[in-house]
Design an enzyme around this catalytic site. Sequence first.
Site, PDB file in Angstrom:
ATOM      1  N   CYS A   1       0.969  -1.091   0.041  1.00 24.27           N
ATOM      2  CA  CYS A   1       0.100   0.023   0.074  1.00 24.27           C
ATOM      3  C   CYS A   1       0.803   1.340   0.188  1.00 24.27           C
ATOM      4  CB  CYS A   1      -0.920   0.048   1.135  1.00 24.27           C
ATOM      5  SG  CYS A   1      -0.206   0.123   2.558  1.00 24.27           S
TER       6      CYS A   1
ATOM      7  N   CYS B   1      -1.471   1.354  -4.120  1.00 24.65           N
ATOM      8  CA  CYS B   1      -0.159   1.705  -4.279  1.00 24.65           C
ATOM      9  C   CYS B   1      -0.027   2.723  -5.611  1.00 24.65           C
ATOM     10  CB  CYS B   1       0.681   0.861  -4.040  1.00 24.65           C
ATOM     11  SG  CYS B   1       0.823  -0.339  -5.446  1.00 24.65           S
TER      12      CYS B   1
ATOM     13  N   CYS C   1       3.684   0.468  -8.515  1.00 21.87           N
ATOM     14  CA  CYS C   1       4.028  -1.038  -8.416  1.00 21.87           C
ATOM     15  C   CYS C   1       4.691  -1.427  -9.725  1.00 21.87           C
ATOM     16  CB  CYS C   1       2.726  -1.656  -7.910  1.00 21.87           C
ATOM     17  SG  CYS C   1       1.773  -1.320  -6.366  1.00 21.87           S
TER      18      CYS C   1
END
Length: 135
Positions: free
Chosen positions: A10, A84, A88
């Site tokens: 996250c 996120c 990512c």
Amino acid sequence: MTRPSVLFVCVHNAGRSQMAVGFLAHLAGDRIEARSAGSAPAETVNPAAVEVMAEIGIDISDQSPKILTPDTVETSDVVITMGCGDACPVFPGVSYRDWALDDPAGKGVDAVRPIRDEIKARVEALIAELVPATA
């Protein structure tokens, strides 16, 4: 068979991902490797997340937010994102899942409890999938 590795990601690595790691470690023991990271880690774990986990006997107070690195992602079997953003990194051979969960940042314990409970249900399903019960 090697144990599967799960990475929870996250943004701040201070609430959702820390609770998920806490549940996975508590419920799966050493059958699954649990890790977490954040694309923009906070200084400390969210105190409300620590408190709601302590209410059910899981201590995450010793955890600290960690930065997300490409190596961390590449060495994971399953990457579970919880908001996120576009940070990512994606690698072939890694299984990705997105868990749409409210961000507990800035919320009190009453608002964080339902998030905790939803994470627990999803982690239980993940464990059943990754480590099926043996007959």
